[in-house]
Structures are given as structure tokens and as C-alpha cells.
Motif scaffolding. Structure first.
Motif, short mmCIF file in Angstrom:
data_model
loop_
_atom_site.label_atom_id
_atom_site.label_comp_id
_atom_site.label_asym_id
_atom_site.label_seq_id
_atom_site.Cartn_x
_atom_site.Cartn_y
_atom_site.Cartn_z
N ASN A 92 0.86 -1.18 0.00
CA ASN A 92 0.00 0.00 0.00
C ASN A 92 0.90 1.22 0.00
OD1 ASN A 92 -2.90 -1.12 0.71
ND2 ASN A 92 -1.40 -2.21 1.95
N THR B 241 17.79 -9.67 8.63
CA THR B 241 18.34 -8.78 9.66
C THR B 241 19.82 -9.08 9.86
OG1 THR B 241 18.26 -8.11 11.97
CG2 THR B 241 17.61 -10.38 11.50
N HIS B 242 20.55 -8.03 10.18
CA HIS B 242 21.97 -8.21 10.48
C HIS B 242 22.21 -8.65 11.92
CE1 HIS B 242 22.16 -5.58 6.84
NE2 HIS B 242 23.09 -6.46 6.54
N MET C 285 9.94 -4.17 9.06
CA MET C 285 8.56 -4.62 9.05
C MET C 285 8.26 -5.53 10.24
SD MET C 285 6.37 -6.46 6.03
CE MET C 285 4.91 -7.45 6.42
N THR D 121 12.18 -0.74 1.92
CA THR D 121 13.64 -0.89 1.75
C THR D 121 13.96 -2.28 1.23
OG1 THR D 121 13.96 0.61 3.61
CG2 THR D 121 15.86 -0.71 2.95
N THR D 122 13.29 -3.27 1.78
CA THR D 122 13.49 -4.65 1.35
C THR D 122 12.92 -4.88 -0.04
OG1 THR D 122 13.54 -5.44 3.61
CG2 THR D 122 12.88 -7.04 1.93
N HIS E 95 13.38 -2.69 14.38
CA HIS E 95 13.95 -1.35 14.48
C HIS E 95 13.32 -0.55 15.62
CE1 HIS E 95 15.52 -1.46 10.05
NE2 HIS E 95 16.14 -2.28 10.84
N1 LIG Z 1 2.82 -0.01 2.95
C1 LIG Z 1 2.87 -1.31 3.08
O1 LIG Z 1 2.14 -2.05 2.40
C2 LIG Z 1 3.84 -1.90 4.04
C3 LIG Z 1 4.07 -3.28 4.07
C4 LIG Z 1 5.00 -3.75 4.98
C5 LIG Z 1 5.64 -2.89 5.85
N2 LIG Z 1 5.39 -1.56 5.77
C6 LIG Z 1 6.07 -0.61 6.63
O2 LIG Z 1 7.43 -0.63 6.31
C7 LIG Z 1 8.18 -0.19 7.44
C8 LIG Z 1 9.48 -0.94 7.48
O3 LIG Z 1 10.10 -0.76 6.23
P1 LIG Z 1 11.60 -0.31 6.09
O4 LIG Z 1 11.81 -0.03 4.65
O5 LIG Z 1 11.90 0.73 7.12
O6 LIG Z 1 12.40 -1.62 6.56
P2 LIG Z 1 12.36 -3.13 6.06
O7 LIG Z 1 12.47 -3.20 4.60
O8 LIG Z 1 11.23 -3.85 6.71
O9 LIG Z 1 13.68 -3.64 6.74
C9 LIG Z 1 14.95 -3.15 6.30
C10 LIG Z 1 15.97 -3.78 7.22
O10 LIG Z 1 16.03 -5.18 7.00
C11 LIG Z 1 17.37 -5.62 7.20
N3 LIG Z 1 17.85 -6.16 5.93
C12 LIG Z 1 17.41 -5.85 4.67
N4 LIG Z 1 18.08 -6.55 3.76
C13 LIG Z 1 18.97 -7.32 4.45
C14 LIG Z 1 19.93 -8.29 4.07
N5 LIG Z 1 20.13 -8.62 2.77
N6 LIG Z 1 20.67 -8.88 5.04
C15 LIG Z 1 20.47 -8.58 6.34
N7 LIG Z 1 19.56 -7.67 6.75
C16 LIG Z 1 18.83 -7.07 5.82
C17 LIG Z 1 18.15 -4.42 7.62
O11 LIG Z 1 17.97 -4.35 9.04
P3 LIG Z 1 19.12 -4.44 10.16
O12 LIG Z 1 20.43 -4.10 9.48
O13 LIG Z 1 18.68 -3.41 11.15
O14 LIG Z 1 19.06 -5.79 10.71
C18 LIG Z 1 17.38 -3.28 7.02
O15 LIG Z 1 17.55 -2.06 7.68
C19 LIG Z 1 7.29 -0.38 8.64
O16 LIG Z 1 7.02 0.93 9.12
C20 LIG Z 1 6.01 -0.98 8.08
O17 LIG Z 1 4.88 -0.38 8.64
C21 LIG Z 1 4.50 -1.06 4.88
#
Ligand SMILES: NC(=O)c1ccc[n+]([C@@H]2O[C@H](COP(=O)([O-])OP(=O)(O)OC[C@H]3O[C@@H](n4cnc5c(N)ncnc54)[C@H](OP(=O)(O)O)[C@@H]3O)[C@@H](O)[C@H]2O)c1
Ligand SMILES: NC(=O)c1ccc[n+]([C@@H]2O[C@H](COP(=O)([O-])OP(=O)(O)OC[C@H]3O[C@@H](n4cnc5c(N)ncnc54)[C@H](OP(=O)(O)O)[C@@H]3O)[C@@H](O)[C@H]2O)c1
Lengths: 217, 217
Positions: free
Chosen positions: B11, B113-114, B83, B158-159, B87
């Protein structure tokens, strides 16, 4: 005299870019521009009104309906120095805009710029006046010139965003092309909450274009 | 064993944000989250599958059709540490995700996650495994766990962006809410040209949501 509405129509990419960045001397519009505005320039109305093609060729359907509406009842236009071409051609004293001697506006056009520039009287009713003033006053001038018809804020995104942020736009129509440009100037930056006070309606065309309209409630 | 497709459903706002920024201790999701995902959480399928509401209440129509498709045939999920909540809640050794003891995944979930973290066995078939590896290998693990069914990259942006940039996604569905959030993390950053190799189809719902699907040609 009652005032017309203030309208914006822009073509943007899915990632919100309203400008392209791949212009070259050989291809002054760039490949991306055609992809960004292609669904619009393919319409029957664009071909007739802008290219002077009276053969009736061009697409119909949803894209064409928006192209027709684009030309309805506009009495004056405001654009930025960038859209007029001053940022690329400001050094050329003979620059008269991108549109040739008979531009498709056919109304007074106010070009916002910090650089003084003599008025240009073109064929077909288009006049380019260059004004260095705040957007509220520019709008005042445009409303007077429009004689009760609508005023269009033509672009580019830097100019449109100022009018949107100031709450001066009654109707915003964006045609979103299903492409990601990845760079350029974004329309949507710093407009958090813009939707408040607008009805927002989306409609899709066969071309893949999403037509989104914000209309003052 | 043949592999399932790699799918994303997110979304986002008109300006491309997939995260919200107005969380407070009193309102841990924030007001914007409800506006971002409201059309989805109002559907009959979301109410039944996620809230356990078996009364049949909820919206139908276009939003519901996408909500139903969301749950089709997913055999494993990958999500980022953000997600999962690491964090915000990484310091809490008892954190088990946002979804309670019976999360709505019901499949193996790989959390990137790292930071090392013990596996969590939840009710209803959900297992959270925490992996520190590149996205290609994470996808390998997920495909194996999915046993031929689809793999979903759940989020956050980010992912998802990493998987999109690497060309690993077969189907991307975004539900675009007609709102401008103005800040957060954008899905579309640095994805210039993503559309190449995809069919892109848009459809609008009565809620004002635009459903956009990129499907591998
Ligand atoms: N709009 C939607 O439909 C939707 C859906 C899902 C989530 N969300 C929102 O998305 C937000 C989170 O998203 P985000 O972009 O901030 O973070 P994210 O994509 O959920 O997580 C990114 C984190 O994952 C870890 N990571 C990613 N790739 C990695 C790899 N190859 N190896 C090891 N670790 C890895 C790292 O964390 P570390 O280095 O800290 O371990 C990185 O900082 C939440 O607020 C949630 O509400 C929205
Ligand atoms: N996608 C579309 O539908 C669409 C439509 C139109 C245009 N465009 C594109 O937009 C691009 C230009 O957009 P842009 O955002 O770069 O520039 P722009 O909005 O056309 O022009 C901005 C410039 O206008 C002048 N200006 C703005 N407000 C002013 C004020 N209150 N007083 C005095 N001067 C003022 C300033 O120029 P100075 O200080 O230099 O004088 C400013 O740098 C072009 O590439 C064009 O192709 C796209």
C-alpha cells in the motif's frame, strides 16, 4: 466579473516526475518525453489543436476525453521560466518559446521569471508577458486577462507546486504514465495533506495512463 | 520442483510512500496508517483472514478482489527487520512481531536482519526465521520452504526495493491511496526503467484506490 477556476493539467510518471532528463542536442526533447506525454499527444484533440492535423486521426476514448477538457474555456495561462525555455535558451535574445510563431495557447500567457524580458506578441492570440511578482499577484493578472474564463497554471512542476502549496488550485488533473523515470523534478514533493478539501477521482485509459483529478469540494 | 512466482503487494500513497511517520506512544500505528491501508483493511477478506471476523462483513468489489488474490497460494514470505518491528522493538527480548501469537501468514517467514535472533515458532503454521544473507540466497531459502507455491516479499519498502532492483519480482501489486503523505520511505526511489519487461495494468476501486499491477511479460 466572476472569476473562472484555476486549473492544472500535467503529465507525470508513476514516481511523480514531471520533467525528463535525457535531452541531447540531437534529441532536444529526449526519449523519455515521448513516453511521458505519448498518450496525450496521440489523441485526436492534440493532433488537431496542437499539430493542426485536421484529418481526424488520433486516439479516442478516455485519453481523448481529458485532452478535450484540457482545451475548454481557458482564458489565460501562467507558466514558469523553465517551461518557457528561459533556463535553456535565456542567453538567446531571439528565443520565442518552444511552440513556434503560432503557439497553441491563443490567450495571454504570463511567464514567471526574475529576469526582465520584453513582451512577445505571437500569432493566433498568444501573448507572452514576463512578470517578476508573487504567485498571488500573477494569478490576479491572469484572472483579469481571462475575462471570467479559467486560468491554467501550465507548468513546470516548480511553478505548479507553489500554486498547489498555497491552496490556489481548484482543479488538478494529472495523467500518470505507467513508467518510472527515476530522476527529474517531482510534482508531489512537500505537498503532504494536499487531498484535504478536494474530491479525488481516478480513471484509467487503455493506454495504461491513470487520469487523476483533484477537484475542490 | 517447479518454483512459484515472487510476489509483492504494498500500500503506497500517491507520492509513493509505503511507511508512515506519525506514530505516537498513544497511537502506535498513527493516523496515516489507517488512511494508507484503510481500503484494504475494510475488505471482507482482510476482516475474515486477519481479524477472524466470520460474519461476512466488509467491502466487496475491486478492493476485495485484490485482497482475495493477496492470500492466494503463498508458501513462504520474506520481510525486512523494519517490518517485523526490530527497528522499534529490537531491545525487547520478548518481541514476537506485531501480529500476536497467531500471525496471519501461516507459512515460514524469513526475516532479513543483520542481528542474530532465535527462531520463533508461532501458532497456525507461522515460523519466523531470522537470516543475515543476501537477497538471492534468502529467496532460495524461501522457494525451498514454499514447496512450489509463491513467495511473497512482504515489505517494507527498503526490502522490496532491493528485490525489485535486482529483477527478482514476478508480480508487483501496489494499492495507491489517493493521499499525499509527504514523508517516510518511498517505494519508487531509484527504480528508473522498472517497467521494462512487465505488463502494467491499472484499475480503480470505488474507495478511490488505484490498483496497479506489474506482471512479468
Ligand atoms: N505499505 C505497506 O504495504 C507496508 C508493508 C509492509 C511494511 N510496511 C512498513 O514498512 C516499514 C518498514 O520498512 P523499512 O523499509 O523501514 O524496513 P524493512 O524493509 O522492513 O527492513 C529493512 C531492514 O532489513 C534488514 N535487511 C534488509 N536486507 C537485508 C539483508 N540482505 N541482510 C540482512 N539484513 C537485511 C536491515 O535491518 P538491520 O540491518 O537493522 O538488521 C534493514 O535495515 C514499517 O514501518 C512498516 O509499517 C508497509
Ligand atoms: N509534465 C508536464 O506536463 C509538463 C508541463 C509543463 C512543463 N513541463 C516541464 O517542466 C520543465 C520546467 O519546469 P521547472 O519546474 O524546471 O521550471 P518552471 O516551473 O517552469 O519555472 C520555474 C522558474 O520560474 C521562475 N519563477 C517561478 N516563480 C516565480 C516568481 N514568483 N517570480 C519570479 N520568477 C518565478 C523562476 O525562474 P528564474 O528565477 O530563472 O527567472 C523559477 O526557477 C520543463 O522541462 C518542461 O518540459 C512538464
Amino acid at each position: 466579473m466572476p472569476r473562472g477556476a484555476v486549473r492544472v493539467d500535467l503529465n507525470i510518471s508513476l514516481d511523480g516526475y514531471a520533467t525528463t532528463t535525457d535531452q541531447t542536442p540531437e534529441n532536444p526533447f529526449g526519449h523519455d518525453w515521448g513516453r511521458l506525454v505519448g498518450a496525450y499527444t496521440a489523441t485526436r484533440t492534440f493532433r488537431a489543436r496542437v499539430l493542426g492535423d485536421t484529418s481526424g486521426a488520433g486516439t479516442t476514448g478516455v485519453d481523448e476525453a481529458y485532452a478535450e477538457a484540457y482545451f475548454e474555456e481557458v482564458g489565460a495561462e501562467i507558466m514558469g521560466a523553465g517551461m518557457f525555455g528561459l533556463h535553456d535558451h535565456g542567453d538567446d535574445p531571439d528565443w520565442r518559446g518552444w511552440w513556434g510563431e503560432n503557439p497553441p495557447f491563443h490567450v495571454p500567457v504570463f511567464v514567471l521569471t526574475h529576469t526582465p524580458h520584453p513582451t512577445l506578441e505571437m500569432e493566433g492570440g498568444t501573448t507572452f508577458r514576463f512578470v517578476d511578482t508573487d504567485i498571488e499577484h500573477a494569478l490576479e493578472l491572469a484572472h483579469e486577462a481571462a475575462g471570467g474564463k479559467d486560468v491554467r497554471i501550465g507548468g513546470g512542476p516548480t511553478t505548479v507546486r507553489q500554486f498547489l502549496a498555497a491552496g490556489l488550485v481548484d482543479r488538478l488533473h494529472v495523467a500518470i504514465a505507467p513508467i518510472l523515470l527515476g530522476r527529474g523534478i517531482r510534482l508531489w514533493d512537500d505537498l503532504r495533506g494536499l487531498e484535504a478539501g478536494y474530491d479525488v477521482v481516478a480513471e484509467t485509459a487503455d493506454s495504461g495512463t491513470i487520469h487523476l483529478t483533484f477537484r475542490r469540494e
